[in-house]
Design a protein around this motif. Structure first.
Motif, PDB file in Angstrom:
ATOM      1  N   ARG A 179       0.811  -1.215   0.000  1.00 17.68           N
ATOM      2  CA  ARG A 179       0.000   0.000   0.000  1.00 17.68           C
ATOM      3  C   ARG A 179       0.846   1.266   0.000  1.00 17.68           C
ATOM      4  O   ARG A 179       1.934   1.299   0.575  1.00 17.68           O
ATOM      5  CB  ARG A 179      -0.923   0.015   1.219  1.00 17.68           C
ATOM      6  N   VAL A 180       0.323   2.301  -0.653  1.00 17.81           N
ATOM      7  CA  VAL A 180       0.894   3.650  -0.594  1.00 17.81           C
ATOM      8  C   VAL A 180      -0.045   4.485   0.271  1.00 17.81           C
ATOM      9  O   VAL A 180      -1.220   4.664  -0.066  1.00 17.81           O
ATOM     10  CB  VAL A 180       1.037   4.265  -1.999  1.00 17.81           C
ATOM     11  N   LEU A 181       0.454   5.013   1.385  1.00 20.39           N
ATOM     12  CA  LEU A 181      -0.360   5.674   2.392  1.00 20.39           C
ATOM     13  C   LEU A 181       0.021   7.142   2.528  1.00 20.39           C
ATOM     14  O   LEU A 181       1.138   7.551   2.189  1.00 20.39           O
ATOM     15  CB  LEU A 181      -0.185   4.988   3.749  1.00 20.39           C
ATOM     16  N   THR A 182      -0.905   7.933   3.041  1.00 17.61           N
ATOM     17  CA  THR A 182      -0.626   9.300   3.467  1.00 17.61           C
ATOM     18  C   THR A 182      -1.115   9.460   4.903  1.00 17.61           C
ATOM     19  O   THR A 182      -1.840   8.604   5.427  1.00 17.61           O
ATOM     20  CB  THR A 182      -1.327  10.332   2.567  1.00 17.61           C
ATOM     21  N   ASP A 183      -0.696  10.566   5.554  1.00 19.03           N
ATOM     22  CA  ASP A 183      -1.138  10.874   6.911  1.00 19.03           C
ATOM     23  C   ASP A 183      -0.952   9.666   7.838  1.00 19.03           C
ATOM     24  O   ASP A 183      -1.845   9.316   8.601  1.00 19.03           O
ATOM     25  CB  ASP A 183      -2.606  11.320   6.906  1.00 19.03           C
ATOM     26  N   SER A 184       0.215   9.046   7.771  1.00 21.24           N
ATOM     27  CA  SER A 184       0.426   7.772   8.457  1.00 21.24           C
ATOM     28  C   SER A 184       1.788   7.719   9.135  1.00 21.24           C
ATOM     29  O   SER A 184       2.694   8.511   8.847  1.00 21.24           O
ATOM     30  CB  SER A 184       0.322   6.608   7.462  1.00 21.24           C
ATOM     31  N   LEU A 185       1.916   6.740  10.018  1.00 20.77           N
ATOM     32  CA  LEU A 185       3.182   6.371  10.633  1.00 20.77           C
ATOM     33  C   LEU A 185       3.413   4.893  10.360  1.00 20.77           C
ATOM     34  O   LEU A 185       2.536   4.060  10.628  1.00 20.77           O
ATOM     35  CB  LEU A 185       3.143   6.634  12.144  1.00 20.77           C
ATOM     36  N   VAL A 186       4.566   4.567   9.826  1.00 21.88           N
ATOM     37  CA  VAL A 186       4.949   3.180   9.565  1.00 21.88           C
ATOM     38  C   VAL A 186       6.128   2.850  10.469  1.00 21.88           C
ATOM     39  O   VAL A 186       7.087   3.630  10.570  1.00 21.88           O
ATOM     40  CB  VAL A 186       5.332   2.978   8.083  1.00 21.88           C
ATOM     41  N   THR A 187       6.071   1.715  11.139  1.00 25.76           N
ATOM     42  CA  THR A 187       7.141   1.331  12.053  1.00 25.76           C
ATOM     43  C   THR A 187       7.619  -0.085  11.756  1.00 25.76           C
ATOM     44  O   THR A 187       6.886  -0.908  11.205  1.00 25.76           O
ATOM     45  CB  THR A 187       6.683   1.391  13.527  1.00 25.76           C
ATOM     46  N   VAL A 188       8.861  -0.338  12.149  1.00 21.66           N
ATOM     47  CA  VAL A 188       9.433  -1.683  12.106  1.00 21.66           C
ATOM     48  C   VAL A 188      10.117  -1.937  13.435  1.00 21.66           C
ATOM     49  O   VAL A 188      11.104  -1.271  13.779  1.00 21.66           O
ATOM     50  CB  VAL A 188      10.458  -1.849  10.963  1.00 21.66           C
ATOM     51  N   ALA A 189       9.583  -2.878  14.201  1.00 21.52           N
ATOM     52  CA  ALA A 189      10.277  -3.340  15.399  1.00 21.52           C
ATOM     53  C   ALA A 189      11.342  -4.331  14.947  1.00 21.52           C
ATOM     54  O   ALA A 189      11.039  -5.299  14.242  1.00 21.52           O
ATOM     55  CB  ALA A 189       9.297  -3.996  16.363  1.00 21.52           C
ATOM     56  N   MET A 190      12.587  -4.103  15.347  1.00 27.42           N
ATOM     57  CA  MET A 190      13.710  -4.879  14.850  1.00 27.42           C
ATOM     58  C   MET A 190      14.441  -5.566  16.013  1.00 27.42           C
ATOM     59  O   MET A 190      14.686  -4.948  17.044  1.00 27.42           O
ATOM     60  CB  MET A 190      14.702  -3.975  14.111  1.00 27.42           C
ATOM     61  N   ARG A 191      14.746  -6.825  15.800  1.00 29.78           N
ATOM     62  CA  ARG A 191      15.559  -7.560  16.760  1.00 29.78           C
ATOM     63  C   ARG A 191      16.714  -8.195  16.018  1.00 29.78           C
ATOM     64  O   ARG A 191      16.543  -8.756  14.917  1.00 29.78           O
ATOM     65  CB  ARG A 191      14.752  -8.630  17.469  1.00 29.78           C
ATOM     66  N   SER A 192      17.904  -8.143  16.596  1.00 31.71           N
ATOM     67  CA  SER A 192      19.088  -8.718  15.965  1.00 31.71           C
ATOM     68  C   SER A 192      19.949  -9.404  17.020  1.00 31.71           C
ATOM     69  O   SER A 192      20.003  -8.965  18.175  1.00 31.71           O
ATOM     70  CB  SER A 192      19.917  -7.625  15.277  1.00 31.71           C
ATOM     71  N   GLU A 193      20.607 -10.491  16.614  1.00 31.36           N
ATOM     72  CA  GLU A 193      21.543 -11.149  17.521  1.00 31.36           C
ATOM     73  C   GLU A 193      22.788 -10.288  17.748  1.00 31.36           C
ATOM     74  O   GLU A 193      23.479 -10.446  18.745  1.00 31.36           O
ATOM     75  CB  GLU A 193      21.934 -12.512  16.957  1.00 31.36           C
ATOM     76  N   ALA A 194      23.085  -9.409  16.796  1.00 33.48           N
ATOM     77  CA  ALA A 194      24.217  -8.483  16.920  1.00 33.48           C
ATOM     78  C   ALA A 194      23.692  -7.080  17.229  1.00 33.48           C
ATOM     79  O   ALA A 194      22.527  -6.779  16.979  1.00 33.48           O
ATOM     80  CB  ALA A 194      25.031  -8.468  15.629  1.00 33.48           C
ATOM     81  N   PRO A 195      24.531  -6.195  17.742  1.00 32.42           N
ATOM     82  CA  PRO A 195      24.056  -4.855  18.126  1.00 32.42           C
ATOM     83  C   PRO A 195      23.650  -3.999  16.931  1.00 32.42           C
ATOM     84  O   PRO A 195      24.122  -4.183  15.809  1.00 32.42           O
ATOM     85  CB  PRO A 195      25.271  -4.233  18.838  1.00 32.42           C
ATOM     86  N   PHE A 196      22.766  -3.054  17.188  1.00 32.08           N
ATOM     87  CA  PHE A 196      22.503  -1.932  16.301  1.00 32.08           C
ATOM     88  C   PHE A 196      23.270  -0.723  16.843  1.00 32.08           C
ATOM     89  O   PHE A 196      23.419  -0.569  18.060  1.00 32.08           O
ATOM     90  CB  PHE A 196      21.014  -1.569  16.269  1.00 32.08           C
ATOM     91  N   GLY A 197      23.730   0.136  15.952  1.00 35.56           N
ATOM     92  CA  GLY A 197      24.377   1.373  16.371  1.00 35.56           C
ATOM     93  C   GLY A 197      23.652   2.570  15.796  1.00 35.56           C
ATOM     94  O   GLY A 197      23.244   2.554  14.631  1.00 35.56           O
ATOM     95  N   ILE A 198      23.459   3.619  16.593  1.00 35.18           N
ATOM     96  CA  ILE A 198      22.761   4.825  16.149  1.00 35.18           C
ATOM     97  C   ILE A 198      23.655   6.034  16.386  1.00 35.18           C
ATOM     98  O   ILE A 198      24.253   6.188  17.456  1.00 35.18           O
ATOM     99  CB  ILE A 198      21.418   4.986  16.877  1.00 35.18           C
ATOM    100  N   GLY A 199      23.751   6.873  15.374  1.00 32.07           N
ATOM    101  CA  GLY A 199      24.493   8.117  15.489  1.00 32.07           C
ATOM    102  C   GLY A 199      23.712   9.255  14.879  1.00 32.07           C
ATOM    103  O   GLY A 199      22.967   9.057  13.916  1.00 32.07           O
ATOM    104  N   VAL A 200      23.869  10.451  15.415  1.00 27.54           N
ATOM    105  CA  VAL A 200      23.169  11.624  14.884  1.00 27.54           C
ATOM    106  C   VAL A 200      24.001  12.870  15.170  1.00 27.54           C
ATOM    107  O   VAL A 200      24.628  12.984  16.223  1.00 27.54           O
ATOM    108  CB  VAL A 200      21.755  11.755  15.488  1.00 27.54           C
ATOM    109  N   ALA A 201      24.040  13.793  14.220  1.00 30.90           N
ATOM    110  CA  ALA A 201      24.742  15.067  14.386  1.00 30.90           C
ATOM    111  C   ALA A 201      24.187  16.050  13.366  1.00 30.90           C
ATOM    112  O   ALA A 201      23.573  15.652  12.369  1.00 30.90           O
ATOM    113  CB  ALA A 201      26.247  14.888  14.202  1.00 30.90           C
ATOM    114  N   HIS A 202      24.421  17.355  13.586  1.00 29.12           N
ATOM    115  CA  HIS A 202      23.876  18.343  12.640  1.00 29.12           C
ATOM    116  C   HIS A 202      24.909  19.346  12.128  1.00 29.12           C
ATOM    117  O   HIS A 202      24.786  19.846  11.021  1.00 29.12           O
ATOM    118  CB  HIS A 202      22.672  19.084  13.239  1.00 29.12           C
ATOM    119  N   GLY A 203      25.891  19.723  12.901  1.00 31.52           N
ATOM    120  CA  GLY A 203      26.923  20.627  12.407  1.00 31.52           C
ATOM    121  C   GLY A 203      26.581  22.097  12.481  1.00 31.52           C
ATOM    122  O   GLY A 203      27.329  22.936  11.966  1.00 31.52           O
ATOM    123  N   TYR A 204      25.459  22.461  13.114  1.00 29.86           N
ATOM    124  CA  TYR A 204      25.116  23.878  13.301  1.00 29.86           C
ATOM    125  C   TYR A 204      25.653  24.344  14.644  1.00 29.86           C
ATOM    126  O   TYR A 204      25.495  23.665  15.670  1.00 29.86           O
ATOM    127  CB  TYR A 204      23.601  24.080  13.222  1.00 29.86           C
TER     128      TYR A 204
END
Length: 382
Positions: A172-197
């Motif tokens: 489906r192609v949706l509007t006005d929506s939120l789509v999520t994926v709950a993810m599980r992994s045997e190995a770690p996930f890494g998250i990084g974020v920065a903006h430079g302002y």
């Protein structure tokens, strides 16, 4: 993790080509993530992808541009395929995000409860970028998940033709929506974020604000304080187009436990001398005005990658990246975007990275919030 792309004008054929490249020599696919330009017929794009991927769970969103480690792609399609027995994914789509953002955020993230125990978890969130109370969606996610589940994702960019943003879920192609994926992994996930302002001058008190508006700063009209402090041209005080170009380079920053985060100034009300913003700028808080350079923006991309990879036990299998479209506009159309992608990919043009230019970014390793503007947010898969 495999990544494929296509910039062809035919949506169905582009989807097929990108999906074939992502799945090449890789079996046991568990999840497909799609970034597609809204100028395409995204229904045709989905049709082409699913001819290749079958009934593998699929999510995605419309973008202001896409990229892989080989460089930026405009008017194209990027497909990422995750596979292997070490992954588990549960997808969900909830509509009506503009009416009840917090409730939708809570409901859409309930899929995390279906994951098997053990391993490492994270939540991928893709939301309509036109939502005004975007941070309320993250508050809803917090209501369900608490502070311990990492978040990553971005806001679907609207089409310049009809100002409609699209989310993809299964067929489906949706509007006005939120789509999520709950993810599980045997190995770690890494998250990084920065903006430079970087901050300009001293902090300023928000003495009056309302939904989507900053009315007064330091007891003066917010628009005048903003322009005066930053030394804007005379045109920016009265011309919407001139103001928009100026504001693009100067978001405001707010303090969060995770650091100082940039917030979009989307426009100005010249009659009331107010600033407009889809972000949550609370009355009684403080903000910093900001500016950036090509160097600080590129350094931010390298920092986001380094932070994401630092959480892993070895080299990443690949990455998803959500890069604020305002950053793309600031980096320009020459070598800036290519240089940023090299920072994200570690200089490896074969590295599996699926990226998009988004209308807002989501990244939270811990804590309450996790919503960003003008940022680059990275998920590294271990």
């Amino acid at each position: 993790m495999g990544v494929g792309s296509s910039a062809g004008p035919d949506g169905e054929k582009a989807g097929m080509r990108a999906a074939r490249a992502a799945l090449r020599d890789r079996g046991d696919s568990r999840l497909i993530v799609v970034f597609g330009n809204p100028r395409h017929d995204l229904t045709a794009v989905l049709r082409g992808i699913t001819k290749v991927t079958g009934d593998v769970p699929l999510v995605g969103c419309s973008t202001s541009g896409e990229f892989t480690a080989a460089g930026p792609i405009f008017d194209g399609v990027v497909v990422a395929a995750f596979g292997g027995s070490g992954f588990q994914f549960e997808t969900r789509a909830v509509e009506g995000i503009s009416r009840c953002p917090r409730e939708v955020g809570a409901e859409a993230t309930e899929s995390a409860a279906t994951l098997a125990e053990g391993g490492h978890t994270a939540m991928l969130m893709l939301m309509d970028g036109r939502v005004e109370r975007q941070e309320e969606v993250l508050r809803g996610a917090y209501d369900t998940l608490g502070a311990s589940v990492p978040l990553i994702g971005g806001c679907a960019a609207p089409s310049p033709v009809n100002d409609t943003a699209f989310l993809l879920h299964e067929g489906r192609v949706l509007t006005d929506s939120l789509v999520t994926v709950a993810m599980r992994s045997e190995a770690p996930f890494g998250i990084g974020v920065a903006h430079g302002y970087e901050p300009v001058g001293d902090p300023i008190l928000v003495t009056r604000s309302g939904p989507g508006r900053i009315l007064e700063l330091d007891d003066r009209p917010a628009l005048d304080v903003y322009l005066d402090r930053l030394g804007a041209s005379e045109e920016a005080y009265r011309d919407p187009q001139a103001f928009g170009l100026f504001a693009l380079a100067h978001p405001v920053c707010v303090d969060r436990r995770s650091g100082r985060e940039a917030r979009l100034i989307s426009g100005a009300d010249f009659a009331s001398r107010a600033l407009t913003s889809p972000a949550d700028i609370r009355e009684g808080g403080t903000v910093w005005l900001s500016s950036s350079s090509t160097g600080t923006l590129l350094d931010a991309a390298g920092s986001a990658r380094a932070d994401a990879v630092r959480s892993l036990t070895g080299e990443p299998l690949g990455m998803l990246a959500f890069d604020g479209v305002g950053r793309l506009m600031m980096l320009g159309s020459e070598s800036g975007p290519e240089n940023e992608i090299r920072r994200l990919s570690g200089g490896n043009a074969e590295f599996p990275i699926a990226g998009c230019y988004s209308a807002g970014e989501i990244a939270r390793s811990r804590g309450f919030n996790g919503f960003h503007n003008y940022a680059v947010a990275v998920l590294a898969v271990g």
